[in-house]
Motif scaffolding. Structure first.
Motif, PDB file in Angstrom:
ATOM      1  N   GLY A 217       0.812  -1.215   0.000  1.00 41.62           N
ATOM      2  CA  GLY A 217       0.000   0.000   0.000  1.00 41.62           C
ATOM      3  C   GLY A 217       0.843   1.262   0.000  1.00 41.62           C
ATOM      4  O   GLY A 217       0.559   2.222  -0.734  1.00 41.62           O
ATOM      5  N   ILE A 218       1.891   1.270   0.818  1.00 42.32           N
ATOM      6  CA  ILE A 218       2.784   2.438   0.860  1.00 42.32           C
ATOM      7  C   ILE A 218       3.512   2.589  -0.475  1.00 42.32           C
ATOM      8  O   ILE A 218       3.574   3.682  -1.047  1.00 42.32           O
ATOM      9  CB  ILE A 218       3.784   2.310   2.019  1.00 42.32           C
ATOM     10  N   ARG A 219       4.067   1.489  -0.962  1.00 43.25           N
ATOM     11  CA  ARG A 219       4.779   1.546  -2.243  1.00 43.25           C
ATOM     12  C   ARG A 219       3.895   2.076  -3.357  1.00 43.25           C
ATOM     13  O   ARG A 219       4.290   2.989  -4.115  1.00 43.25           O
ATOM     14  CB  ARG A 219       5.275   0.144  -2.612  1.00 43.25           C
ATOM     15  N   TRP A 223       4.176   5.487  -5.633  1.00 45.10           N
ATOM     16  CA  TRP A 223       4.255   5.440  -7.099  1.00 45.10           C
ATOM     17  C   TRP A 223       3.156   6.283  -7.740  1.00 45.10           C
ATOM     18  O   TRP A 223       3.399   7.006  -8.712  1.00 45.10           O
ATOM     19  CB  TRP A 223       4.138   3.997  -7.573  1.00 45.10           C
ATOM     20  N   THR A 224       1.942   6.212  -7.202  1.00 48.71           N
ATOM     21  CA  THR A 224       0.845   6.987  -7.780  1.00 48.71           C
ATOM     22  C   THR A 224       1.125   8.483  -7.659  1.00 48.71           C
ATOM     23  O   THR A 224       0.888   9.254  -8.607  1.00 48.71           O
ATOM     24  CB  THR A 224      -0.485   6.629  -7.088  1.00 48.71           C
ATOM     25  N   LEU A 225       1.631   8.909  -6.504  1.00 52.28           N
ATOM     26  CA  LEU A 225       1.984  10.318  -6.334  1.00 52.28           C
ATOM     27  C   LEU A 225       3.029  10.748  -7.355  1.00 52.28           C
ATOM     28  O   LEU A 225       2.890  11.797  -7.997  1.00 52.28           O
ATOM     29  CB  LEU A 225       2.530  10.552  -4.914  1.00 52.28           C
ATOM     30  N   TRP A 226       4.060   9.952  -7.501  1.00 49.43           N
ATOM     31  CA  TRP A 226       5.137  10.316  -8.419  1.00 49.43           C
ATOM     32  C   TRP A 226       4.691  10.266  -9.879  1.00 49.43           C
ATOM     33  O   TRP A 226       5.178  11.040 -10.710  1.00 49.43           O
ATOM     34  CB  TRP A 226       6.327   9.369  -8.221  1.00 49.43           C
ATOM     35  N   LEU A 227       3.772   9.384 -10.184  1.00 48.50           N
ATOM     36  CA  LEU A 227       3.318   9.235 -11.567  1.00 48.50           C
ATOM     37  C   LEU A 227       2.367  10.333 -12.014  1.00 48.50           C
ATOM     38  O   LEU A 227       2.370  10.726 -13.189  1.00 48.50           O
ATOM     39  CB  LEU A 227       2.614   7.889 -11.738  1.00 48.50           C
ATOM     40  N   ARG A 228       1.511  10.833 -11.088  1.00 52.46           N
ATOM     41  CA  ARG A 228       0.400  11.667 -11.523  1.00 52.46           C
ATOM     42  C   ARG A 228       0.311  13.049 -10.870  1.00 52.46           C
ATOM     43  O   ARG A 228      -0.416  13.909 -11.367  1.00 52.46           O
ATOM     44  CB  ARG A 228      -0.929  10.929 -11.264  1.00 52.46           C
ATOM     45  N   ARG A 236       4.652  16.884  -0.809  1.00 48.78           N
ATOM     46  CA  ARG A 236       3.844  17.171   0.390  1.00 48.78           C
ATOM     47  C   ARG A 236       3.064  15.934   0.829  1.00 48.78           C
ATOM     48  O   ARG A 236       3.062  15.562   2.004  1.00 48.78           O
ATOM     49  CB  ARG A 236       2.888  18.332   0.102  1.00 48.78           C
ATOM     50  N   ARG A 237       2.434  15.271  -0.103  1.00 48.54           N
ATOM     51  CA  ARG A 237       1.648  14.092   0.238  1.00 48.54           C
ATOM     52  C   ARG A 237       2.543  12.929   0.670  1.00 48.54           C
ATOM     53  O   ARG A 237       2.176  12.139   1.541  1.00 48.54           O
ATOM     54  CB  ARG A 237       0.794  13.665  -0.959  1.00 48.54           C
ATOM     55  N   MET A 238       3.702  12.818   0.078  1.00 50.19           N
ATOM     56  CA  MET A 238       4.629  11.757   0.460  1.00 50.19           C
ATOM     57  C   MET A 238       5.007  11.905   1.939  1.00 50.19           C
ATOM     58  O   MET A 238       5.059  10.919   2.673  1.00 50.19           O
ATOM     59  CB  MET A 238       5.874  11.808  -0.419  1.00 50.19           C
ATOM     60  N   ALA A 239       5.244  13.138   2.367  1.00 56.12           N
ATOM     61  CA  ALA A 239       5.589  13.374   3.772  1.00 56.12           C
ATOM     62  C   ALA A 239       4.443  12.955   4.689  1.00 56.12           C
ATOM     63  O   ALA A 239       4.661  12.348   5.744  1.00 56.12           O
ATOM     64  CB  ALA A 239       5.930  14.846   3.981  1.00 56.12           C
ATOM     65  N   VAL A 240       3.200  13.255   4.280  1.00 56.62           N
ATOM     66  CA  VAL A 240       2.034  12.883   5.089  1.00 56.62           C
ATOM     67  C   VAL A 240       1.915  11.364   5.181  1.00 56.62           C
ATOM     68  O   VAL A 240       1.671  10.795   6.258  1.00 56.62           O
ATOM     69  CB  VAL A 240       0.746  13.496   4.496  1.00 56.62           C
TER      70      VAL A 240
END
Length: 297
Positions: A217-219, A223-228, A236-240
């Protein structure tokens, strides 16, 4: 219903539970054809289903495809809609018909997602407030709160839209795979909504590797954040996300696994349109406070 919607079930090593689910799904007054993909189970699942439910089409996968097994099933259906049903979820009477009616009536609607009641008490799933009170602005014709994320096992999907975005990503495999799928639908101009009258019961299976599911789930979220997402939003979302996860070997392994995917992420990165990003920004507060978005296990 056989000409309108097909139920797609995926399973792996959960023979007893999937047989209970099929008993419930085939007994519905609005029962629909069922395609089941067995993800290389070694517990006799496929044989038991074929023996006990001859009307169910069984596809035997030689390996565990995870969520991508849904893609295999959808390629085989002939109806315009599919209803995804996990081996531990059961659609309630009238919900399949309601989903097909909604998709018939609203051609711009790609996904309708139902209300999840968790067994045995049948309390609402913790994700429900996010769906019920979604802040995403939608068109006047939309028959429920607009969404930018769905839960596959609670959703009916327009097959044409599913094929347009390529279904679920083979890279994601399983665990939060719906996030990328939903963003690609939104980027393609499709709408998704929640329907409180479409009810699905969920009896969470105890046959699962919770730590590995958290890791995936984390991975997949990273990936979704980095892709889109635009760079600033992704950081910001990665930190959260990482602050919400336990600092242990599973989380470290998830980050390392995500990092190993950076080369293909950069090749396939495609930022969502500005209007979709505005919707994602509106969701951040509710996601930050959501009891359903805690990486545990």
């Amino acid at each position: 219903m056989e000409d309108r919607i097909t139920v797609v079930v995926i399973t792996h090593e959960r023979r007893a539970q999937v047989l209970e689910t099929l008993r419930a799904m085939t007994a519905l007054p609005d029962a629909a054809p069922i395609v089941l993909v067995d993800n290389a189970s070694t517990d006799g699942t496929a044989d038991a289903v074929e023996e006990g439910f001859p009307s169910v089409r069984v596809i035997r996968s030689s390996r565990n495809l995870g969520a991508v097994a849904r893609n295999v099933a959808v390629r085989e259906v002939t109806t315009p809609y599919v209803a995804f049903c996990d081996d531990d979820t059961r659609w309630q009477p009238g919900s399949l018909r309601r989903a097909a009616d909604r998709l018939d009536r609203y051609p711009g609607l790609a996904v309708t997602t139902g209300r999840c009641l968790v067994a045995p008490e049948l309390t609402e799933d913790p994700i429900t407030p996010e769906l019920r009170h979604s802040p995403i602005p939608g068109p006047d014709w939309l028959p429920g709160p607009a969404l930018l994320g769905v839960m596959a096992g609670l959703s009916a999907v327009r097959v044409r839209a599913f094929h347009q975005v390529g279904g679920f990503s083979e890279r994601m495999w399983l665990g939060g795979e719906e996030e990328l799928f939903a963003l690609d639908l939104a980027a393609g101009g499709w709408w998704m909504c929640w329907d409180r009258e479409m009810v699905i019961h969920h009896a969470p299976s105890k046959v699962r590797d919770s730590r590995r599911r958290r890791q995936l789930g984390i991975r997949n979220t990273l990936w979704t954040l980095w892709l889109r997402r635009p760079l600033r939003s992704a950081v910001r979302r990665m930190a959260v996300v990482l602050r919400s996860a336990p600092f242990d070997r599973a989380t470290v392994a998830a980050v390392a696994e995500a990092a190993r995917g950076i080369p293909w992420v950069l090749r396939e990165r495609r930022v969502v349109p500005a209007e979709v990003e505005r919707g994602l920004l509106l969701l951040e507060e509710s996601q930050r406070n959501s009891a359903a978005r805690r990486y545990v296990g």
